[in-house]
Design an enzyme around this catalytic site. Structure first.
Site, PDB file in Angstrom:
ATOM      1  N   SER A 179       0.838  -1.199   0.000  1.00  0.00           N
ATOM      2  CA  SER A 179       0.000   0.000   0.000  1.00  0.00           C
ATOM      3  C   SER A 179       0.880   1.259   0.000  1.00  0.00           C
ATOM      4  O   SER A 179       1.697   1.416  -0.898  1.00  0.00           O
ATOM      5  CB  SER A 179      -0.957  -0.061   1.199  1.00  0.00           C
ATOM      6  OG  SER A 179      -2.013   0.844   1.034  1.00  0.00           O
ATOM      7  N   ASP A 341      -9.035  -5.745  -4.512  1.00  0.00           N
ATOM      8  CA  ASP A 341      -8.624  -4.499  -3.857  1.00  0.00           C
ATOM      9  C   ASP A 341      -9.611  -3.387  -4.217  1.00  0.00           C
ATOM     10  O   ASP A 341      -9.817  -3.103  -5.392  1.00  0.00           O
ATOM     11  CB  ASP A 341      -7.210  -4.151  -4.340  1.00  0.00           C
ATOM     12  CG  ASP A 341      -6.546  -3.050  -3.533  1.00  0.00           C
ATOM     13  OD1 ASP A 341      -7.257  -2.238  -2.941  1.00  0.00           O
ATOM     14  OD2 ASP A 341      -5.298  -3.025  -3.516  1.00  0.00           O
ATOM     15  N   HIS A 374      -7.995  -5.289  -0.271  1.00  0.00           N
ATOM     16  CA  HIS A 374      -6.715  -4.577  -0.213  1.00  0.00           C
ATOM     17  C   HIS A 374      -5.770  -5.208   0.811  1.00  0.00           C
ATOM     18  O   HIS A 374      -4.586  -5.414   0.537  1.00  0.00           O
ATOM     19  CB  HIS A 374      -7.019  -3.122   0.152  1.00  0.00           C
ATOM     20  CG  HIS A 374      -5.826  -2.220   0.210  1.00  0.00           C
ATOM     21  ND1 HIS A 374      -5.074  -1.913  -0.906  1.00  0.00           N
ATOM     22  CD2 HIS A 374      -5.246  -1.552   1.251  1.00  0.00           C
ATOM     23  CE1 HIS A 374      -4.087  -1.080  -0.554  1.00  0.00           C
ATOM     24  NE2 HIS A 374      -4.168  -0.854   0.736  1.00  0.00           N
TER      25      HIS A 374
END
Lengths: 394, 394
Positions: A179, A341, A374
């Site tokens: 991320s 995601d 995610h």
């Protein structure tokens, strides 16, 4: 199984990731949290931060050539605790499944470093060391608040570069992270193509206008909270904007998961709640989000959230386009994405991979799967461990 | 083309859909906005609303058998203005591309009705007639505020049923609508399987816990705004919670679009703004969202937004499961989805279609495409017009 985990995790939502299962127990490698005094920093925005410090941890040994180093960069709400345990019996770092002796990122062979970013959100956490709006401005003796200079993702990289220089690192065999940590990895690979041999961004892609907009939505509840007071909430007798910060974490928490994860709450009501009759009553998913996010708010700082958002919005801000940024970037890439995601959408990842290939980079891809969307890139890395190992050996 | 549209549309964001192009000019069919007095309503939650009224419009003529009627249900922020113009030269309804004389839903053959829902958000709009928290409670002579009873999606259906009964409708050849209107269509088909022959939900699927959570995120800025005052903001000298309501609309506005739409704002800054140096400065996408959402806030009511969220969260609340809801539902379905929908994700649509097929329904599917993601189902229906026409003839 998943159902039970999610519900049990309500009480344990104070750690880096609200309501997630602990990584599996493995070798109990203990790491030491250290502090790096980075000194005065000139930001990309042209301001000066006179005194910066960040926390970090390492595992493994740097070789004589200084070229067996790996840098792990953390996600939006994380810190340097990517591997090992800070004390015997303590919780393992978020990527402990792939970092350690004999693991995919093998600390018997590599010197692995992970640092807290500037403007890290985990200000109240004793194991996070950062410089940001909650830090004391040495010129005034009071917290910076919203007077802290804007920092960009590239500023994170510059401070980490100083840390690596101080440790004697001459080259990174790999820079990686999930991320926000994936964004830092890309920024690193663009900024220091000769210093970085390999980059492994996980659940990350370009921050386009769409993502800039979402980041703004994440932070906007903070600014609405009357306790925020334009960031001037530090000090005795003042309440921090916990409600606004909790609402901000709620957006992050839900968007970082997938609808499959939420099934455990389908048609469930918390005890005593009847939302079909009372407008103030809650559904089970709402109650879970309320509790997890408020716990997270109590262990984080609202102004730092705002600055972390801005640093993300300023991803690759030194370049006129993504193509320009990756044109001269490091040569070898492993891009790992999660098809479910809901933060970095799969088409964006595909465009990022295409940009790397257009620039002539060596690019492999892999996927992480599971109900967490995610967050699969944080907690479900074990299945891609061998691909990570092979990439590092390549 | 798309770029220019989006930017030009900033100033025109006061209508039902912030910043969208007007439908193409066609036949200038003028419709009349009427008011239906629905009387006292017992809600699914067990409360009584002593006096309800909703607005509606019609086009075409009901046949003697009363079975050539079509009901169009509106989206979250919409009203009955689905087709025609309320005055010569006025703006066309949101589905005017597929409803009118000779169009896919042919008003030369069908009697088309569209009504405002209960708790409609467009309270300040003179062309919206609704009963909700901003209405006067006849028992007190003051606005209901948060004392208004919770209403469910099914309550919307019940009031519409009274309207159709009053108009002499005996059977619906079709019930259809986008988004919230698609949910109403499904609720209709489940509640009145003998009254409804065909259902066409567009950009809609089940409201699972994931969606309930998102709906809560949409509304949460309203509750944070100090001007909300637990819903007690009506009356002289009180400011409505415009900031919170605008932040709520920002989430809806961005999520209802796709990242492709946002490209027009990539690496753009509003004049005089420098977010790399000043923490309070804005990126172009943020400025657009700020402006569009504030314009929308000025033409809507915050408490009604909260009640509309709850009605959505209570979708199919009378049934233990989606399978149970559709088991006895109307027989013929055309499910239209947008593959880039970021509100109703494609896997959820696929599960909904599978549930219909498992229940033995006749199901066709179609897709709407374009840069607008979810909103393709509102503004990009023209390419599926012939499939709609064929479905209605089938």
């Amino acid at each position: 199984m998943i159902r039970r985990r999610g519900l049990l995790a309500i009480a344990g939502a104070t750690a880096g990731l609200a309501g997630l299962p602990a990584p599996p127990a493995g070798a109990q490698e203990v790491v030491e949290k250290r502090v790096f005094e980075a000194g005065s920093v000139q930001t990309r925005g042209g301001a000066t931060i006179p005194k910066t410090r960040i926390g970090y941890q390492t595992m493994g040994e740097l070789n004589a050539a200084g070229d067996n180093a790996v840098l792990i960069c953390h996600f939006f709400s994380g810190n340097s605790h990517a591997f090992g345990r800070l004390a015997p019996g303590g919780s393992a770092g978020y990527w402990d499944a792939i970092i350690g002796p004999g693991k995919a990122i093998d600390t018997d062979r590599y010197f692995v470093v992970s640092a807290d970013t500037l403007v890290n959100v985990n200000v109240p956490d004793a194991n996070t060391v950062t410089t940001g709006p909650a830090s004391i401005n040495p010129d005034t003796g009071r917290p910076w608040g919203m007077g802290f200079p804007v920092v960009a993702m590239r500023d994170f990289v510059e401070v980490q570069k100083r840390l690596l220089d101080s440790l004697g690192v001459k080259r990174l065999a790999l820079v990686a992270g999930p991320s926000n940590g994936g964004l830092q990895s890309i920024e690193w690979a663009a900024a220091y193509p000769d210093f970085v041999l390999r980059a492994m961004p996980v659940i990350a892609a370009e921050i386009d206008a769409w993502m800039q907009g979402w980041l703004d939505l994440w932070e906007s509840p903070i600014r609405l909270d009357p306790n925020w007071r334009e960031g001037d909430y530090y000090g005795q007798g003042r309440e921090p904007p916990l409600r606004g910060l909790a609402e901000a974490w709620k957006i992050v928490t839900l968007q970082a998961r997938d609808r499959i994860w939420a099934r455990q709450f389908d048609r469930k009501l918390p005890e005593g709640q009847d939302p079909a009759r009372r407008i103030a009553d809650r559904f089970a998913i709402e109650k879970w989000l309320d509790d997890a996010a408020m716990a997270r708010a109590r262990t984080s700082d609202a102004n730092s959230f705002l600055y972390m958002v801005r640093a993300n919005q300023l991803f690759l801000n030194d370049y006129p386009s993504l193509a320009a940024a990756v044109a001269g970037a490091a040569p070898r890439w492993l891009v790992i994405s999660s098809p479910t995601d809901r933060v970095f959408l799969q088409p964006g990842v595909e465009e990022f991979v295409a940009a790397l290939r257009s620039a002539g980079k060596q690019v492999q891809t892999a996927e992480v799967t599971g109900p967490l969307g995610h967050l699969n890139g944080v907690v479900a890395m074990a299945p891609v461990a061998e691909q990570v190992r092979a990439f590092l050996a390549d």
